[in-house]
Enzyme design. Sequence first.
Site, mmCIF file in Angstrom:
data_model
loop_
_atom_site.group_PDB
_atom_site.id
_atom_site.type_symbol
_atom_site.label_atom_id
_atom_site.label_comp_id
_atom_site.label_asym_id
_atom_site.label_seq_id
_atom_site.Cartn_x
_atom_site.Cartn_y
_atom_site.Cartn_z
ATOM 1 C CD GLN A 11 -2.821 -0.997 2.478
ATOM 2 O OE1 GLN A 11 -3.772 -0.222 2.442
ATOM 3 N NE2 GLN A 11 -2.542 -1.725 3.548
ATOM 4 C CG LEU A 37 12.547 -7.243 1.631
ATOM 5 C CD1 LEU A 37 11.378 -6.530 2.286
ATOM 6 C CD2 LEU A 37 13.783 -6.365 1.662
ATOM 7 C CB THR A 62 2.043 -7.152 6.757
ATOM 8 O OG1 THR A 62 1.642 -7.649 5.471
ATOM 9 C CG2 THR A 62 3.033 -6.010 6.583
ATOM 10 C CB THR A 101 3.970 -1.764 13.269
ATOM 11 O OG1 THR A 101 2.671 -2.157 13.704
ATOM 12 C CG2 THR A 101 4.982 -2.663 13.956
ATOM 13 C CG ASP A 102 -0.208 -0.478 15.876
ATOM 14 O OD1 ASP A 102 0.047 -0.587 14.653
ATOM 15 O OD2 ASP A 102 -1.075 -1.164 16.444
ATOM 16 C CE1 TYR A 125 4.279 -6.876 10.960
ATOM 17 C CE2 TYR A 125 2.987 -5.894 12.721
ATOM 18 C CZ TYR A 125 3.583 -5.804 11.480
ATOM 19 O OH TYR A 125 3.503 -4.633 10.765
ATOM 20 C CE LYS A 129 7.517 -3.280 10.856
ATOM 21 N NZ LYS A 129 7.988 -2.930 9.486
#
Length: 298
Positions: A11, A37, A62, A101-102, A125, A129
């Site tokens: 996105q 990656l 993700t 990310t949160d 996750y 991150k």
Amino acid sequence: MRIVVTGREGQVDTSLQVLGEAMGIEVIRVGLPEVDLSAPETLAGPIRAAKPDVIISSAAYTAVDKAESEASLAQAINGDAPGELARIAADLNIPILHLSTDYVFAGGKEGVYEESDVPAPVSVYGRTKLSGELQIATATPNHVIVRTAWVYSPYGNNFVKTMLRLGESRDEINVVADQRGCPTYAPEIARALLIVAQRVVTDADPALRGVFHLTGQGETTWAGFAEAVFDGSVRRGGKAVKVNPIPTEAYPTPAKRPANSRLSGEKLAKIYDLRLDPWHVSLEDCLARLLGAPVGKE
């Protein structure tokens, strides 16, 4: 300015490409097959060949739930690849911007999360991150780590498009109502990243570097977000869909989600004079791109 962006179908990288063209900024997206990656050693050659002024690390693993059973793969993509990108940036003496990310937070705080709050991820996750953030910070001081949350757009897979798809075949949908966050529009993220990139390429001020939070203004729950999506769809001639608010425990998932994903954007506003639009405003733009203008309006 020439920017190398990791990812070709995400996105944010898609939004960067579209907006970059409109702004006269050369955006070079790198991805499979030449860049993988999960194999960070593939990164250096194509990135060096592109001769960028800045690197934007936007691609990530993700699949939050799948990461629980694919921890090594998630670590390679979310942790080790960003670290390698930062080392390449350091070698080239250029800045790196990284999208995080949160999920680096546990979600138990009462108020909004500040950049100074101590991360405590509760999922694979989130841990991978955070690993990416730490590896970047270790590799080069010339970095900007941007944490965001609840990303949606007209591109790729996201909550808005999922709700619209499910609404085509259902009259009502159960949606979690006890997780709070700030929906964030990928084109707005791209706009902010390009503004930040232009600043850090020309200004060595250390205050412009570090960790920043970037989300749409305002907050809601997933259920509230879904209701807004269907309200916008109805105004465009779509059918009404009832949203049934449910607690998190009624929708168990392999990975634990933060109950509170709200991120403060005050640091970014103070240092960069940057605020994203209120999420309701951005959602209208997204729905207009996906469904057209509301009925009776041009």
